[in-house]
Design an enzyme around this catalytic site. Structure first.
Site, PDB file in Angstrom:
ATOM      1  N   LYS A  48      -6.703 -46.391  28.027  1.00 44.45           N
ATOM      2  CA  LYS A  48      -5.859 -47.279  27.239  1.00 44.45           C
ATOM      3  C   LYS A  48      -5.700 -46.689  25.774  1.00 44.45           C
ATOM      4  CE  LYS A  48      -7.901 -50.839  29.990  1.00 44.45           C
ATOM      5  NZ  LYS A  48      -9.034 -51.885  29.854  1.00 44.45           N
ATOM      6  N   GLY A  49      -6.563 -46.076  25.236  1.00 42.04           N
ATOM      7  CA  GLY A  49      -6.715 -45.722  23.838  1.00 42.04           C
ATOM      8  C   GLY A  49      -5.508 -45.508  23.042  1.00 42.04           C
ATOM      9  N   GLU A 104      -3.245 -38.360  22.930  1.00 42.37           N
ATOM     10  CA  GLU A 104      -4.915 -38.921  23.234  1.00 42.37           C
ATOM     11  C   GLU A 104      -5.127 -39.626  21.857  1.00 42.37           C
ATOM     12  OE1 GLU A 104      -7.481 -39.073  24.503  1.00 42.37           O
ATOM     13  OE2 GLU A 104      -8.449 -37.646  25.637  1.00 42.37           O
ATOM     14  N   ASP A 105      -5.971 -40.741  22.075  1.00 41.06           N
ATOM     15  CA  ASP A 105      -6.634 -41.443  20.775  1.00 41.06           C
ATOM     16  C   ASP A 105      -7.544 -40.752  20.037  1.00 41.06           C
ATOM     17  OD1 ASP A 105      -8.298 -41.289  22.950  1.00 41.06           O
ATOM     18  OD2 ASP A 105      -8.923 -43.534  22.464  1.00 41.06           O
ATOM     19  N   ASP A 108     -13.544 -36.051  21.243  1.00 40.00           N
ATOM     20  CA  ASP A 108     -14.899 -36.276  20.879  1.00 40.00           C
ATOM     21  C   ASP A 108     -15.451 -35.183  21.346  1.00 40.00           C
ATOM     22  OD1 ASP A 108     -17.364 -36.967  19.751  1.00 40.00           O
ATOM     23  OD2 ASP A 108     -17.485 -38.901  21.282  1.00 40.00           O
ATOM     24  N   LYS A 136     -12.760 -35.763  16.088  1.00 42.78           N
ATOM     25  CA  LYS A 136     -13.945 -35.717  15.480  1.00 42.78           C
ATOM     26  C   LYS A 136     -14.737 -34.543  15.298  1.00 42.78           C
ATOM     27  CE  LYS A 136     -15.992 -40.033  17.222  1.00 42.78           C
ATOM     28  NZ  LYS A 136     -17.084 -40.657  18.052  1.00 42.78           N
ATOM     29  N   PHE A 158     -18.832 -43.656  14.852  1.00 43.72           N
ATOM     30  CA  PHE A 158     -17.952 -44.441  15.970  1.00 43.72           C
ATOM     31  C   PHE A 158     -16.928 -45.293  15.276  1.00 43.72           C
ATOM     32  CE2 PHE A 158     -17.149 -47.367  19.336  1.00 43.72           C
ATOM     33  CZ  PHE A 158     -17.022 -46.515  20.382  1.00 43.72           C
ATOM     34  N   VAL A 159     -15.821 -45.050  15.713  1.00 38.88           N
ATOM     35  CA  VAL A 159     -14.656 -45.799  15.210  1.00 38.88           C
ATOM     36  C   VAL A 159     -13.823 -46.788  16.242  1.00 38.88           C
ATOM     37  CG1 VAL A 159     -14.372 -44.180  13.328  1.00 38.88           C
ATOM     38  CG2 VAL A 159     -13.066 -43.928  15.363  1.00 38.88           C
ATOM     39  N   ASP A 165     -11.305 -48.497  21.129  1.00 46.30           N
ATOM     40  CA  ASP A 165     -12.228 -49.887  21.458  1.00 46.30           C
ATOM     41  C   ASP A 165     -13.737 -49.479  21.420  1.00 46.30           C
ATOM     42  OD1 ASP A 165     -12.252 -48.384  23.801  1.00 46.30           O
ATOM     43  OD2 ASP A 165     -13.316 -50.102  24.593  1.00 46.30           O
ATOM     44  N   ARG A 171      -9.146 -53.031  19.970  1.00 44.67           N
ATOM     45  CA  ARG A 171      -7.904 -52.120  19.991  1.00 44.67           C
ATOM     46  C   ARG A 171      -6.832 -52.571  18.951  1.00 44.67           C
ATOM     47  NH1 ARG A 171      -8.833 -48.613  24.324  1.00 44.67           N
ATOM     48  NH2 ARG A 171     -10.130 -49.521  26.060  1.00 44.67           N
TER      49      ARG A 171
HETATM   50  P1  IMP Z   1     -14.356 -36.963  25.014  1.00 48.19           P
HETATM   51  O1  IMP Z   1     -14.111 -36.790  26.588  1.00 48.19           O
HETATM   52  O2  IMP Z   1     -15.893 -36.837  24.463  1.00 48.19           O
HETATM   53  O3  IMP Z   1     -13.519 -36.048  24.191  1.00 48.19           O
HETATM   54  O4  IMP Z   1     -13.924 -38.572  24.886  1.00 48.19           O
HETATM   55  C1  IMP Z   1     -12.804 -39.007  24.481  1.00 48.19           C
HETATM   56  C2  IMP Z   1     -12.890 -40.534  24.833  1.00 48.19           C
HETATM   57  O5  IMP Z   1     -13.882 -41.007  24.254  1.00 48.19           O
HETATM   58  C3  IMP Z   1     -11.484 -40.935  24.006  1.00 48.19           C
HETATM   59  O6  IMP Z   1     -10.418 -41.044  24.687  1.00 48.19           O
HETATM   60  C4  IMP Z   1     -12.209 -42.598  23.583  1.00 48.19           C
HETATM   61  O7  IMP Z   1     -11.685 -43.451  24.602  1.00 48.19           O
HETATM   62  C5  IMP Z   1     -13.506 -42.137  23.536  1.00 48.19           C
HETATM   63  N1  IMP Z   1     -14.114 -42.232  22.126  1.00 48.19           N
HETATM   64  C6  IMP Z   1     -14.682 -41.104  21.695  1.00 48.19           C
HETATM   65  N2  IMP Z   1     -15.183 -41.431  20.411  1.00 48.19           N
HETATM   66  C7  IMP Z   1     -14.774 -42.620  20.147  1.00 48.19           C
HETATM   67  C8  IMP Z   1     -14.910 -43.471  19.104  1.00 48.19           C
HETATM   68  O8  IMP Z   1     -15.363 -43.055  17.980  1.00 48.19           O
HETATM   69  N3  IMP Z   1     -14.482 -45.008  19.240  1.00 48.19           N
HETATM   70  C9  IMP Z   1     -13.978 -45.293  20.304  1.00 48.19           C
HETATM   71  N4  IMP Z   1     -13.799 -44.285  21.568  1.00 48.19           N
HETATM   72  C10 IMP Z   1     -14.190 -43.193  21.400  1.00 48.19           C
HETATM   73 MG    MG Z   2     -12.429 -45.811  25.224  1.00 47.75          MG
END
Ligand code: IMP
Ligand code: MG
Length: 187
Positions: A48-49, A104-105, A108, A136, A158-159, A165, A171
Protein backbone atom coordinates in the site's frame (compact mmCIF):
# COMPACT_ATOMS: atom_id res chain seq x y z
CA UNK A 1 -8.66 6.33 15.10
CA UNK A 2 -5.70 8.41 16.20
CA UNK A 3 -5.92 12.12 15.54
CA UNK A 4 -3.11 13.45 13.33
CA UNK A 5 -1.75 15.55 16.22
CA UNK A 6 -1.49 12.43 18.40
CA UNK A 7 0.28 10.63 15.57
CA UNK A 8 2.73 13.50 15.15
CA UNK A 9 4.02 13.23 18.71
CA UNK A 10 5.43 9.83 17.68
CA UNK A 11 7.78 11.48 15.15
CA UNK A 12 11.33 12.16 16.27
CA UNK A 13 12.53 14.20 13.29
CA UNK A 14 11.22 15.30 9.88
CA UNK A 15 13.52 13.95 7.16
CA UNK A 16 11.72 15.12 4.02
CA UNK A 17 9.31 18.05 4.11
CA UNK A 18 6.01 18.32 2.23
CA UNK A 19 7.50 21.12 0.08
CA UNK A 20 10.60 19.08 -0.83
CA UNK A 21 8.36 16.17 -1.83
CA UNK A 22 6.22 18.23 -4.21
CA UNK A 23 9.28 19.78 -5.85
CA UNK A 24 10.91 16.36 -6.32
CA UNK A 25 7.73 14.82 -7.73
CA UNK A 26 7.61 17.56 -10.38
CA UNK A 27 11.28 16.94 -11.32
CA UNK A 28 10.79 13.18 -11.58
CA UNK A 29 7.60 13.69 -13.58
CA UNK A 30 9.48 15.83 -16.12
CA UNK A 31 12.26 13.24 -16.53
CA UNK A 32 9.77 10.39 -16.96
CA UNK A 33 7.72 12.43 -19.43
CA UNK A 34 10.88 12.94 -21.52
CA UNK A 35 12.06 9.34 -21.27
CA UNK A 36 8.76 7.60 -22.09
CA UNK A 37 7.70 9.44 -25.28
CA UNK A 38 6.00 6.96 -27.63
CA UNK A 39 6.13 4.05 -25.16
CA UNK A 40 3.41 1.82 -23.71
CA UNK A 41 3.82 3.23 -20.21
CA UNK A 42 2.27 1.43 -17.25
CA UNK A 43 2.77 2.79 -13.74
CA UNK A 44 2.72 -0.22 -11.46
CA UNK A 45 2.24 0.88 -7.87
CA UNK A 46 3.27 -1.39 -5.05
CA UNK A 47 0.52 -1.43 -2.40
CA UNK A 48 0.00 0.00 0.00
CA UNK A 49 3.05 2.22 0.56
CA UNK A 50 3.10 3.84 -2.89
CA UNK A 51 -0.48 5.13 -2.88
CA UNK A 52 0.30 8.84 -2.29
CA UNK A 53 3.44 8.86 -4.43
CA UNK A 54 1.47 7.19 -7.22
CA UNK A 55 -1.31 9.78 -7.05
CA UNK A 56 1.21 12.64 -7.24
CA UNK A 57 3.68 11.26 -9.79
CA UNK A 58 0.87 10.15 -12.14
CA UNK A 59 -0.31 13.78 -12.31
CA UNK A 60 3.25 15.03 -12.93
CA UNK A 61 3.70 12.80 -16.00
CA UNK A 62 2.22 14.31 -19.14
CA UNK A 63 1.78 11.22 -21.29
CA UNK A 64 -0.92 8.64 -21.96
CA UNK A 65 -0.42 5.91 -19.38
CA UNK A 66 -2.07 3.00 -17.62
CA UNK A 67 -2.26 2.63 -13.84
CA UNK A 68 -2.02 -0.75 -12.13
CA UNK A 69 -1.35 -1.86 -8.60
CA UNK A 70 0.33 -4.91 -7.21
CA UNK A 71 0.51 -6.19 -3.70
CA UNK A 72 3.79 -7.35 -2.29
CA UNK A 73 4.61 -7.96 1.31
CA UNK A 74 7.81 -8.81 3.08
CA UNK A 75 7.36 -7.04 6.39
CA UNK A 76 4.31 -8.03 8.43
CA UNK A 77 4.23 -5.64 11.37
CA UNK A 78 7.93 -5.88 12.07
CA UNK A 79 10.53 -3.23 11.22
CA UNK A 80 12.93 -5.68 9.59
CA UNK A 81 12.33 -7.46 6.31
CA UNK A 82 11.35 -11.08 6.77
CA UNK A 83 13.33 -11.99 3.65
CA UNK A 84 10.35 -13.68 2.06
CA UNK A 85 8.38 -11.69 -0.54
CA UNK A 86 4.81 -12.50 -1.54
CA UNK A 87 3.50 -10.99 -4.82
CA UNK A 88 -0.22 -10.77 -5.68
CA UNK A 89 -0.90 -9.94 -9.35
CA UNK A 90 -4.23 -8.84 -10.83
CA UNK A 91 -5.01 -11.63 -13.35
CA UNK A 92 -6.66 -9.13 -15.76
CA UNK A 93 -3.47 -7.09 -16.12
CA UNK A 94 -1.78 -7.95 -19.42
CA UNK A 95 1.94 -7.26 -18.94
CA UNK A 96 3.20 -8.50 -22.30
CA UNK A 97 4.76 -5.72 -24.43
CA UNK A 98 4.22 -3.02 -21.81
CA UNK A 99 6.86 -0.58 -20.56
CA UNK A 100 6.50 -1.13 -16.85
CA UNK A 101 7.58 1.53 -14.40
CA UNK A 102 7.38 0.13 -10.88
CA UNK A 103 6.36 2.81 -8.38
CA UNK A 104 7.81 1.93 -4.97
CA UNK A 105 7.68 3.70 -1.64
CA UNK A 106 11.15 2.67 -0.49
CA UNK A 107 13.99 0.33 -1.36
CA UNK A 108 15.50 -1.17 1.75
CA UNK A 109 17.06 -4.62 1.36
CA UNK A 110 15.76 -4.61 -2.24
CA UNK A 111 14.12 -8.02 -2.04
CA UNK A 112 10.64 -6.72 -2.88
CA UNK A 113 11.90 -4.97 -5.98
CA UNK A 114 13.89 -7.99 -7.11
CA UNK A 115 10.83 -10.26 -6.81
CA UNK A 116 8.64 -7.78 -8.72
CA UNK A 117 11.13 -7.26 -11.54
CA UNK A 118 11.49 -11.00 -12.03
CA UNK A 119 7.72 -11.36 -12.16
CA UNK A 120 7.43 -8.64 -14.89
CA UNK A 121 10.23 -10.17 -16.98
CA UNK A 122 8.62 -13.60 -16.65
CA UNK A 123 5.38 -12.14 -18.11
CA UNK A 124 7.29 -10.64 -21.10
CA UNK A 125 7.19 -6.94 -20.31
CA UNK A 126 8.90 -4.84 -23.06
CA UNK A 127 10.90 -3.01 -20.38
CA UNK A 128 10.98 -2.83 -16.60
CA UNK A 129 12.28 0.16 -14.64
CA UNK A 130 11.74 1.48 -11.17
CA UNK A 131 10.85 4.82 -9.66
CA UNK A 132 11.41 4.69 -5.91
CA UNK A 133 10.32 7.55 -3.68
CA UNK A 134 13.02 6.69 -1.13
CA UNK A 135 16.20 4.66 -1.21
CA UNK A 136 17.78 3.67 2.10
CA UNK A 137 21.53 3.59 2.55
CA UNK A 138 21.86 0.22 4.19
CA UNK A 139 24.21 -2.71 4.54
CA UNK A 140 21.16 -4.98 4.29
CA UNK A 141 21.15 -4.54 0.49
CA UNK A 142 23.24 -7.60 -0.31
CA UNK A 143 21.86 -7.90 -3.84
CA UNK A 144 22.84 -5.62 -6.72
CA UNK A 145 19.60 -3.76 -7.40
CA UNK A 146 18.76 -0.08 -7.72
CA UNK A 147 16.08 2.21 -9.11
CA UNK A 148 16.48 4.24 -12.32
CA UNK A 149 14.54 7.12 -10.71
CA UNK A 150 14.99 7.94 -7.01
CA UNK A 151 13.29 10.69 -5.03
CA UNK A 152 15.48 10.88 -1.93
CA UNK A 153 18.33 8.84 -0.50
CA UNK A 154 17.92 8.55 3.25
CA UNK A 155 20.02 7.17 6.13
CA UNK A 156 19.33 3.77 7.62
CA UNK A 157 16.49 4.78 9.94
CA UNK A 158 12.93 3.53 10.15
CA UNK A 159 10.71 6.18 8.57
CA UNK A 160 6.97 6.72 8.20
CA UNK A 161 4.63 9.05 6.34
CA UNK A 162 3.73 9.87 2.72
CA UNK A 163 2.47 6.30 2.34
CA UNK A 164 4.95 4.52 4.58
CA UNK A 165 3.63 2.80 7.67
CA UNK A 166 4.52 1.24 10.93
CA UNK A 167 1.92 -1.40 11.80
CA UNK A 168 -0.46 0.19 9.21
CA UNK A 169 -0.35 3.63 10.85
CA UNK A 170 1.21 7.01 9.88
CA UNK A 171 0.62 6.58 6.11
CA UNK A 172 -1.41 9.81 5.99
CA UNK A 173 1.39 12.14 7.10
CA UNK A 174 2.25 14.52 4.24
CA UNK A 175 6.00 14.42 5.07
CA UNK A 176 8.54 11.70 5.87
CA UNK A 177 9.56 11.41 9.50
CA UNK A 178 11.73 9.19 11.65
CA UNK A 179 9.59 7.21 14.07
CA UNK A 180 10.64 7.36 17.72
CA UNK A 181 12.27 3.99 18.42
CA UNK A 182 10.29 3.79 21.66
CA UNK A 183 7.18 3.19 19.51
CA UNK A 184 8.42 -0.11 18.10
CA UNK A 185 10.50 -1.30 21.04
CA UNK A 186 7.79 -1.01 23.69
CA UNK A 187 5.86 -4.15 22.69
P1 IMP B 1 12.81 -4.46 0.95
O1 IMP B 1 12.28 -5.71 0.32
O2 IMP B 1 13.66 -4.72 2.16
O3 IMP B 1 13.48 -3.50 -0.03
O4 IMP B 1 11.57 -3.76 1.61
C1 IMP B 1 10.79 -2.88 0.96
C2 IMP B 1 9.48 -2.67 1.70
O5 IMP B 1 9.68 -2.67 3.13
C3 IMP B 1 8.95 -1.34 1.35
O6 IMP B 1 8.10 -1.40 0.24
C4 IMP B 1 8.25 -0.92 2.64
O7 IMP B 1 6.90 -1.34 2.63
C5 IMP B 1 8.98 -1.62 3.75
N1 IMP B 1 9.96 -0.71 4.42
C6 IMP B 1 11.30 -0.72 4.31
N2 IMP B 1 11.88 0.25 5.05
C7 IMP B 1 10.85 0.91 5.64
C8 IMP B 1 10.78 2.06 6.54
O8 IMP B 1 11.77 2.68 6.96
N3 IMP B 1 9.52 2.43 6.92
C9 IMP B 1 8.39 1.80 6.50
N4 IMP B 1 8.41 0.74 5.66
C10 IMP B 1 9.63 0.30 5.24
MG1 MG C 1 5.02 -1.51 4.79
Amino acid sequence: MLAVTEVETDIEEILVTTEAISQKVQDLGKQITNDYQGKNLVLLGVLKGSFLFMADIARAIHLPLQIEFIQASSYGSNVFSSGEVKVFLNPDFNIKGKDILIIEDIIDAGLTLKALKEEMVRHNAASVKTCAFLEKQTSRRTIDISAEYVGFTIPDKFVVGYGLDYDQKYRNLSYVGVLKPSIYTKE
